[in-house]
Design a protein around this motif. Sequence first.
Motif, PDB file in Angstrom:
ATOM      1  N   GLU A  78       0.826  -1.208   0.000  1.00 44.30           N
ATOM      2  CA  GLU A  78       0.000   0.000   0.000  1.00 44.30           C
ATOM      3  C   GLU A  78       0.862   1.261   0.000  1.00 44.30           C
ATOM      4  N   GLU A  79       1.951   1.255   0.774  1.00 43.25           N
ATOM      5  CA  GLU A  79       2.850   2.410   0.806  1.00 43.25           C
ATOM      6  C   GLU A  79       3.492   2.630  -0.560  1.00 43.25           C
ATOM      7  N   MET A  80       3.836   1.544  -1.240  1.00 42.55           N
ATOM      8  CA  MET A  80       4.489   1.647  -2.544  1.00 42.55           C
ATOM      9  C   MET A  80       3.541   2.232  -3.582  1.00 42.55           C
ATOM     10  N   ARG A  81       2.261   2.021  -3.433  1.00 39.68           N
ATOM     11  CA  ARG A  81       1.291   2.580  -4.381  1.00 39.68           C
ATOM     12  C   ARG A  81       1.343   4.106  -4.403  1.00 39.68           C
ATOM     13  N   GLU A  82       1.744   4.714  -3.285  1.00 40.24           N
ATOM     14  CA  GLU A  82       1.857   6.168  -3.223  1.00 40.24           C
ATOM     15  C   GLU A  82       3.013   6.681  -4.085  1.00 40.24           C
ATOM     16  N   TYR A  83       4.011   5.835  -4.297  1.00 41.58           N
ATOM     17  CA  TYR A  83       5.180   6.230  -5.091  1.00 41.58           C
ATOM     18  C   TYR A  83       4.990   5.884  -6.569  1.00 41.58           C
ATOM     19  N   ARG A  84       4.350   4.742  -6.824  1.00 39.08           N
ATOM     20  CA  ARG A  84       4.169   4.282  -8.189  1.00 39.08           C
ATOM     21  C   ARG A  84       3.163   5.168  -8.901  1.00 39.08           C
ATOM     22  N   GLY A  85       3.560   5.768 -10.006  1.00 41.86           N
ATOM     23  CA  GLY A  85       2.687   6.682 -10.729  1.00 41.86           C
ATOM     24  C   GLY A  85       2.917   8.118 -10.301  1.00 41.86           C
ATOM     25  N   MET A 104       5.783   4.905 -15.787  1.00 41.02           N
ATOM     26  CA  MET A 104       6.398   3.963 -16.711  1.00 41.02           C
ATOM     27  C   MET A 104       5.653   3.934 -18.036  1.00 41.02           C
ATOM     28  N   ILE A 105       6.418   3.941 -19.123  1.00 35.76           N
ATOM     29  CA  ILE A 105       5.877   3.742 -20.461  1.00 35.76           C
ATOM     30  C   ILE A 105       6.264   2.333 -20.887  1.00 35.76           C
ATOM     31  N   GLU A 116      -8.880   8.235 -14.239  1.00 37.40           N
ATOM     32  CA  GLU A 116      -8.744   7.435 -13.021  1.00 37.40           C
ATOM     33  C   GLU A 116      -7.331   7.535 -12.465  1.00 37.40           C
ATOM     34  N   THR A 117      -6.343   7.507 -13.359  1.00 32.98           N
ATOM     35  CA  THR A 117      -4.946   7.632 -12.935  1.00 32.98           C
ATOM     36  C   THR A 117      -4.699   8.984 -12.268  1.00 32.98           C
ATOM     37  N   ILE A 118      -5.195  10.038 -12.883  1.00 31.63           N
ATOM     38  CA  ILE A 118      -4.998  11.393 -12.355  1.00 31.63           C
ATOM     39  C   ILE A 118      -5.711  11.565 -11.016  1.00 31.63           C
ATOM     40  N   GLN A 119      -6.948  11.078 -10.926  1.00 31.81           N
ATOM     41  CA  GLN A 119      -7.705  11.192  -9.675  1.00 31.81           C
ATOM     42  C   GLN A 119      -7.032  10.420  -8.553  1.00 31.81           C
ATOM     43  N   LEU A 120      -6.546   9.225  -8.868  1.00 25.84           N
ATOM     44  CA  LEU A 120      -5.910   8.383  -7.847  1.00 25.84           C
ATOM     45  C   LEU A 120      -4.660   9.032  -7.280  1.00 25.84           C
ATOM     46  N   HIS A 121      -3.815   9.573  -8.151  1.00 24.53           N
ATOM     47  CA  HIS A 121      -2.505  10.046  -7.698  1.00 24.53           C
ATOM     48  C   HIS A 121      -2.474  11.516  -7.310  1.00 24.53           C
ATOM     49  N   MET A 163      -0.186   6.909 -24.085  1.00 24.56           N
ATOM     50  CA  MET A 163       0.516   6.295 -22.954  1.00 24.56           C
ATOM     51  C   MET A 163       1.515   7.267 -22.336  1.00 24.56           C
ATOM     52  N   ILE A 164       2.225   8.006 -23.163  1.00 24.16           N
ATOM     53  CA  ILE A 164       3.171   9.004 -22.656  1.00 24.16           C
ATOM     54  C   ILE A 164       2.428  10.084 -21.878  1.00 24.16           C
ATOM     55  N   ALA A 165       1.293  10.537 -22.423  1.00 20.64           N
ATOM     56  CA  ALA A 165       0.491  11.558 -21.743  1.00 20.64           C
ATOM     57  C   ALA A 165       0.013  11.055 -20.381  1.00 20.64           C
ATOM     58  N   THR A 166      -0.410   9.794 -20.321  1.00 24.11           N
ATOM     59  CA  THR A 166      -0.878   9.206 -19.062  1.00 24.11           C
ATOM     60  C   THR A 166       0.257   9.148 -18.049  1.00 24.11           C
ATOM     61  N   ALA A 167       1.439   8.730 -18.510  1.00 25.02           N
ATOM     62  CA  ALA A 167       2.595   8.623 -17.612  1.00 25.02           C
ATOM     63  C   ALA A 167       3.017   9.988 -17.085  1.00 25.02           C
ATOM     64  N   LEU A 168       2.924  11.027 -17.932  1.00 25.70           N
ATOM     65  CA  LEU A 168       3.366  12.359 -17.529  1.00 25.70           C
ATOM     66  C   LEU A 168       2.322  13.109 -16.708  1.00 25.70           C
ATOM     67  N   SER A 169       1.068  12.691 -16.797  1.00 23.43           N
ATOM     68  CA  SER A 169      -0.018  13.433 -16.154  1.00 23.43           C
ATOM     69  C   SER A 169       0.096  13.478 -14.631  1.00 23.43           C
ATOM     70  N   THR A 170       0.836  12.538 -14.052  1.00 25.20           N
ATOM     71  CA  THR A 170       1.012  12.544 -12.593  1.00 25.20           C
ATOM     72  C   THR A 170       2.240  13.342 -12.166  1.00 25.20           C
ATOM     73  N   LYS A 171       2.907  13.964 -13.140  1.00 26.22           N
ATOM     74  CA  LYS A 171       4.087  14.795 -12.894  1.00 26.22           C
ATOM     75  C   LYS A 171       5.171  14.032 -12.115  1.00 26.22           C
ATOM     76  N   PRO A 172       5.634  12.914 -12.666  1.00 25.95           N
ATOM     77  CA  PRO A 172       6.607  12.080 -11.949  1.00 25.95           C
ATOM     78  C   PRO A 172       7.994  12.718 -11.897  1.00 25.95           C
ATOM     79  N   LYS A 173       8.785  12.290 -10.919  1.00 30.96           N
ATOM     80  CA  LYS A 173      10.191  12.692 -10.846  1.00 30.96           C
ATOM     81  C   LYS A 173      11.041  11.849 -11.794  1.00 30.96           C
TER      82      LYS A 173
END
Length: 215
Positions: A85-92, A97-98, A118-123, A167-177
């Motif tokens: 569960e803690e790792m889910r906070e980091y993933r995305g 990942m593409i 759903e990805t954006i709302q979750l993260h 897919m790239i847009a989805t991966a970038l939408s969470t503003k990952p490091k």
Amino acid sequence: MKMDKLFEIKNLKTFFHTEAGTVKAVNDVSFDIYKGEVLGIVGESGSGKSVTSLSINRLIPNPPGEIVSGKIIYDGKNLLDLTYEEMREYRGRHISMIFQEPMASFAPAISLGKQMMETIQLHLGFSKHEAEQEAIHWLGQVGLTEPERRLRQYVHELSGGMRQRVMIATALSTKPKLLIADEPTTALDVTIQAQVLDLLLELRQRFGMAMLFIT
């Protein structure tokens, strides 16, 4: 100019336990990733490149896979010590990942927009309306025309290059490091490959993220 270290992978070992014996897919791998850097992992098929990237994201199926030992240090924490569960906070949110093949990554019976939202709302904790606007924004950022229309479409309705851009847009939408690109152009023709590579480099520079590029 000195760059700050973002990730530190130390002595990573990921094994698969099969009926034929133990397969040491990743055996004592170490490397660092710095903020804003592009780091390439190059190797022949079966050498453990993708397993390394999946290990960083804690996406190894267990059984048969197991991260046997090592450390993945991010922001002072060893990600291998975190609960699922803690790792889910980091993933995305921190690591996106593409994957190689968008057709296998998007659910065929759910619109692309719903999956992105759903990805954006979750993260990011956005409302449905905010997530929709963010999804439209990112589809535009990766060069897709008529982004509002793309939200209502399904993965089979798009060309290979367009699917990869979603897919790239989805991966970038969470503003990952860190953006992990696992052979992101394998399924594309040569012309589209060049466009996607140029796009990734442009977006990395624009948003200052690090990229782990596997090829």
